[in-house]
Write a protein that holds these residues in place. Structure first.
Motif, PDB file in Angstrom:
ATOM      1  N   LEU A  27      10.824  -1.597   3.232  1.00  0.00           N
ATOM      2  CA  LEU A  27      11.957  -0.770   2.791  1.00  0.00           C
ATOM      3  C   LEU A  27      12.712  -1.429   1.628  1.00  0.00           C
ATOM      4  O   LEU A  27      13.765  -0.947   1.230  1.00  0.00           O
ATOM      5  CB  LEU A  27      12.921  -0.522   3.960  1.00  0.00           C
ATOM      6  CG  LEU A  27      12.309   0.250   5.132  1.00  0.00           C
ATOM      7  CD1 LEU A  27      13.310   0.407   6.263  1.00  0.00           C
ATOM      8  CD2 LEU A  27      11.827   1.617   4.681  1.00  0.00           C
ATOM      9  N   VAL A  32       9.659  -0.141  -2.644  1.00  0.00           N
ATOM     10  CA  VAL A  32       9.834   1.244  -3.077  1.00  0.00           C
ATOM     11  C   VAL A  32       9.226   1.459  -4.452  1.00  0.00           C
ATOM     12  O   VAL A  32       8.574   2.472  -4.719  1.00  0.00           O
ATOM     13  CB  VAL A  32      11.336   1.629  -3.054  1.00  0.00           C
ATOM     14  CG1 VAL A  32      11.557   2.972  -3.733  1.00  0.00           C
ATOM     15  CG2 VAL A  32      11.841   1.681  -1.620  1.00  0.00           C
ATOM     16  N   THR A  42       4.088   9.802   2.182  1.00  0.00           N
ATOM     17  CA  THR A  42       4.992   9.518   3.294  1.00  0.00           C
ATOM     18  C   THR A  42       4.227   8.867   4.443  1.00  0.00           C
ATOM     19  O   THR A  42       4.686   7.906   5.047  1.00  0.00           O
ATOM     20  CB  THR A  42       5.648  10.823   3.781  1.00  0.00           C
ATOM     21  OG1 THR A  42       6.413  11.357   2.708  1.00  0.00           O
ATOM     22  CG2 THR A  42       6.555  10.577   4.973  1.00  0.00           C
ATOM     23  N   ARG A  45       3.506   5.274   3.837  1.00  0.00           N
ATOM     24  CA  ARG A  45       4.691   4.431   3.948  1.00  0.00           C
ATOM     25  C   ARG A  45       5.093   4.231   5.405  1.00  0.00           C
ATOM     26  O   ARG A  45       5.492   3.138   5.798  1.00  0.00           O
ATOM     27  CB  ARG A  45       5.842   5.047   3.145  1.00  0.00           C
ATOM     28  CG  ARG A  45       5.571   4.998   1.654  1.00  0.00           C
ATOM     29  CD  ARG A  45       6.635   5.709   0.867  1.00  0.00           C
ATOM     30  NE  ARG A  45       7.951   5.117   1.068  1.00  0.00           N
ATOM     31  CZ  ARG A  45       9.064   5.577   0.506  1.00  0.00           C
ATOM     32  NH1 ARG A  45       9.004   6.631  -0.276  1.00  0.00           N
ATOM     33  NH2 ARG A  45      10.207   4.987   0.713  1.00  0.00           N
ATOM     34  N   LEU A  46       5.005   5.270   6.204  1.00  0.00           N
ATOM     35  CA  LEU A  46       5.324   5.125   7.623  1.00  0.00           C
ATOM     36  C   LEU A  46       4.348   4.162   8.293  1.00  0.00           C
ATOM     37  O   LEU A  46       4.734   3.294   9.088  1.00  0.00           O
ATOM     38  CB  LEU A  46       5.266   6.489   8.328  1.00  0.00           C
ATOM     39  CG  LEU A  46       6.399   7.455   7.982  1.00  0.00           C
ATOM     40  CD1 LEU A  46       6.076   8.858   8.489  1.00  0.00           C
ATOM     41  CD2 LEU A  46       7.727   6.984   8.565  1.00  0.00           C
ATOM     42  N   CYS A  49       5.204   0.573   7.479  1.00  0.00           N
ATOM     43  CA  CYS A  49       6.306   0.036   8.289  1.00  0.00           C
ATOM     44  C   CYS A  49       5.791  -0.432   9.660  1.00  0.00           C
ATOM     45  O   CYS A  49       6.163  -1.511  10.138  1.00  0.00           O
ATOM     46  CB  CYS A  49       7.385   1.090   8.498  1.00  0.00           C
ATOM     47  SG  CYS A  49       8.212   1.630   7.003  1.00  0.00           S
TER      48      CYS A  49
ATOM     49  N   GLN B  56      12.384  13.239   6.011  1.00  0.00           N
ATOM     50  CA  GLN B  56      11.866  12.420   4.903  1.00  0.00           C
ATOM     51  C   GLN B  56      12.938  11.520   4.303  1.00  0.00           C
ATOM     52  O   GLN B  56      12.629  10.555   3.616  1.00  0.00           O
ATOM     53  CB  GLN B  56      11.261  13.287   3.791  1.00  0.00           C
ATOM     54  CG  GLN B  56      10.038  14.073   4.189  1.00  0.00           C
ATOM     55  CD  GLN B  56      10.410  15.406   4.804  1.00  0.00           C
ATOM     56  OE1 GLN B  56      11.576  15.708   5.050  1.00  0.00           O
ATOM     57  NE2 GLN B  56       9.401  16.216   5.085  1.00  0.00           N
ATOM     58  N   PHE B  58      14.563   9.425   5.690  1.00  0.00           N
ATOM     59  CA  PHE B  58      14.444   8.102   6.291  1.00  0.00           C
ATOM     60  C   PHE B  58      13.865   7.114   5.276  1.00  0.00           C
ATOM     61  O   PHE B  58      14.190   5.941   5.280  1.00  0.00           O
ATOM     62  CB  PHE B  58      13.550   8.194   7.529  1.00  0.00           C
ATOM     63  CG  PHE B  58      13.082   6.876   8.051  1.00  0.00           C
ATOM     64  CD1 PHE B  58      13.982   5.946   8.518  1.00  0.00           C
ATOM     65  CD2 PHE B  58      11.738   6.564   8.066  1.00  0.00           C
ATOM     66  CE1 PHE B  58      13.553   4.726   9.001  1.00  0.00           C
ATOM     67  CE2 PHE B  58      11.302   5.360   8.555  1.00  0.00           C
ATOM     68  CZ  PHE B  58      12.212   4.433   9.022  1.00  0.00           C
ATOM     69  N   LEU B  59      12.998   7.588   4.406  1.00  0.00           N
ATOM     70  CA  LEU B  59      12.343   6.724   3.435  1.00  0.00           C
ATOM     71  C   LEU B  59      13.050   6.842   2.084  1.00  0.00           C
ATOM     72  O   LEU B  59      13.210   7.943   1.573  1.00  0.00           O
ATOM     73  CB  LEU B  59      10.873   7.122   3.266  1.00  0.00           C
ATOM     74  CG  LEU B  59      10.031   6.988   4.533  1.00  0.00           C
ATOM     75  CD1 LEU B  59       8.704   7.699   4.362  1.00  0.00           C
ATOM     76  CD2 LEU B  59       9.809   5.528   4.869  1.00  0.00           C
ATOM     77  N   SER B  60      13.470   5.717   1.499  1.00  0.00           N
ATOM     78  CA  SER B  60      14.084   5.738   0.179  1.00  0.00           C
ATOM     79  C   SER B  60      13.131   6.397  -0.805  1.00  0.00           C
ATOM     80  O   SER B  60      11.931   6.117  -0.802  1.00  0.00           O
ATOM     81  CB  SER B  60      14.359   4.310  -0.303  1.00  0.00           C
ATOM     82  OG  SER B  60      15.162   3.647   0.617  1.00  0.00           O
ATOM     83  N   GLN B  61      13.654   7.268  -1.624  1.00  0.00           N
ATOM     84  CA  GLN B  61      12.844   7.945  -2.636  1.00  0.00           C
ATOM     85  C   GLN B  61      11.786   8.868  -2.040  1.00  0.00           C
ATOM     86  O   GLN B  61      10.836   9.235  -2.723  1.00  0.00           O
ATOM     87  CB  GLN B  61      12.155   6.930  -3.585  1.00  0.00           C
ATOM     88  CG  GLN B  61      13.103   5.945  -4.250  1.00  0.00           C
ATOM     89  CD  GLN B  61      14.109   6.632  -5.144  1.00  0.00           C
ATOM     90  OE1 GLN B  61      13.755   7.492  -5.918  1.00  0.00           O
ATOM     91  NE2 GLN B  61      15.374   6.266  -5.015  1.00  0.00           N
ATOM     92  N   GLU B 100       9.466   6.036  13.564  1.00  0.00           N
ATOM     93  CA  GLU B 100       8.417   5.975  12.532  1.00  0.00           C
ATOM     94  C   GLU B 100       7.092   6.520  13.074  1.00  0.00           C
ATOM     95  O   GLU B 100       6.400   7.291  12.398  1.00  0.00           O
ATOM     96  CB  GLU B 100       8.220   4.521  12.079  1.00  0.00           C
ATOM     97  CG  GLU B 100       9.377   3.957  11.283  1.00  0.00           C
ATOM     98  CD  GLU B 100       9.318   2.444  11.160  1.00  0.00           C
ATOM     99  OE1 GLU B 100      10.087   1.913  10.339  1.00  0.00           O
ATOM    100  OE2 GLU B 100       8.541   1.786  11.891  1.00  0.00           O
ATOM    101  N   LEU B 104       4.882   9.755  11.920  1.00  0.00           N
ATOM    102  CA  LEU B 104       3.484   9.587  11.510  1.00  0.00           C
ATOM    103  C   LEU B 104       2.577  10.493  12.345  1.00  0.00           C
ATOM    104  O   LEU B 104       1.645  11.126  11.813  1.00  0.00           O
ATOM    105  CB  LEU B 104       3.075   8.119  11.652  1.00  0.00           C
ATOM    106  CG  LEU B 104       1.719   7.716  11.092  1.00  0.00           C
ATOM    107  CD1 LEU B 104       1.554   8.122   9.629  1.00  0.00           C
ATOM    108  CD2 LEU B 104       1.511   6.203  11.237  1.00  0.00           C
ATOM    109  N   HIS B 107       2.848  14.000  10.993  1.00  0.00           N
ATOM    110  CA  HIS B 107       2.009  14.161   9.788  1.00  0.00           C
ATOM    111  C   HIS B 107       0.542  14.301  10.165  1.00  0.00           C
ATOM    112  O   HIS B 107      -0.188  15.128   9.611  1.00  0.00           O
ATOM    113  CB  HIS B 107       2.179  12.958   8.856  1.00  0.00           C
ATOM    114  CG  HIS B 107       3.359  13.067   7.965  1.00  0.00           C
ATOM    115  ND1 HIS B 107       3.314  13.683   6.730  1.00  0.00           N
ATOM    116  CD2 HIS B 107       4.636  12.658   8.117  1.00  0.00           C
ATOM    117  CE1 HIS B 107       4.510  13.647   6.185  1.00  0.00           C
ATOM    118  NE2 HIS B 107       5.330  13.033   6.994  1.00  0.00           N
TER     119      HIS B 107
END
Lengths: 166, 116
Positions: A27, A32, A42, A45-46, A49, B56, B58-61, B100, B104, B107
């Motif tokens: 994060l 980023v 997405t 990225r998940l 993490c 979404q 939750f995630l920067s950008q 998280e 996931l 998705h």
């Protein structure tokens, strides 16, 4: 009429690309920027993490091992870090790869496993105890709880949002 | 609390569109929202009282993957992405991991439904 053979639906993150990144904090601003440069999704990225989260215990399955059996009660959910699996539900066959999550929404909703999942290669997972997860969600902020319940319902295609088990 | 605001939306308003920067999460207290798949402009989820959408942020950008349109006049709470991340950070680390992993899995199931 002849039916055309079709490859089973597949889910996996782009693990090779993620391994090239080499950042410590998924994060962080640096991370980023890397996500942006590399155009990570997405789901990438998940996964990143969860992959980096050493607080979650790890389990290894051998080829042929059954990771989940459709209809069985869920005690542990698995986030797949690596490996390939064959999966099936009542209608279809699938292939699962890294980034697949097995049994979490079902377990949180106190429903049985949706899929039978069998390892085709060595499979490494991080696993989450459903009991611990339900305990952790007890008393959390109403907005967070609402979001978790919505995610569970949308994942499982439920119209009614499951209540948290007391 | 910082990062939280009450919001009201009239029927047919587009709250956000697919591709927009994901800067807020919404918790619905009254009314209903529908989420549309941008490729087909087809609704795939209805969000109502006690439910939330816009995860979404939750995630920067992060960017929106769906378009949200008001189905019935709605009220609720908008939580900024930063406020949401602070809120999550104040919880047990396991809550973040569960969150998280749930996103996931969502998705994953959406992908499988599209491709099956």
């Amino acid at each position: 009429m002849a039916t055309q053979a079709r490859a089973p639906a597949h889910f996996s993150v782009n693990l090779a690309q993620l391994k090239l990144l080499g950042v410590d904090n998924p994060l962080s601003r640096d991370a980023v920027e890397l996500y942006d440069v590399h155009g990570l999704s997405t789901q990438d990225r998940l996964f990143f993490c969860l992959w980096q989260n050493s607080n979650l215990p790890t389990r290894v399955f051998n080829p042929g091992d059954t990771i989940a059996m459709r209809g069985d009660r869920v005690h542990f959910a698995h986030v797949v870090l690596s490996g390939d699996m064959a999966a099936s539900d009542e209608n279809d066959n699938f292939t699962f790869g890294a980034g697949s999550v097995i049994g979490l929404a079902e377990g949180m909703a106190v429903l049985p496993h949706s899929f039978t999942v069998t390892a085709r290669t060595p499979v490494t997972t991080r696993f989450i105890s459903i009991g611990d997860a339900q305990h952790a969600l007890t008393g959390i902020n109403a907005g967070l709880l609402g979001l978790c319940r919505t995610a569970i319902a949308r994942t499982l295609g439920l119209k009614a949002i499951p209540e948290q088990r007391k | 609390m910082s990062g939280f605001a009450r919001v009201q939306f009239k029927k047919d308003k587009t709250i956000f569109s697919a591709g927009d920067l994901a800067d807020k999460l919404y918790v619905v207290e009254q009314g209903a929202i529908q989420l549309l798949d941008p490729r087909f402009s087809q609704p795939f989820a209805r969000v109502a009282q006690g439910e939330a959408f816009g995860e979404q942020c939750f995630l920067s950008q992060g960017v929106r993957s769906a378009t949200a349109v008001v189905l019935e006049d709605a009220e609720g709470i908008a939580i900024s992405g930063e406020g949401f991340r602070k809120l999550l950070a104040s919880q047990s680390p396991l809550v973040t991991s569960v969150f998280e992993a749930l996103l996931l899995q969502l998705h994953m199931h959406n992908t499988l439904r599209r491709d099956a």
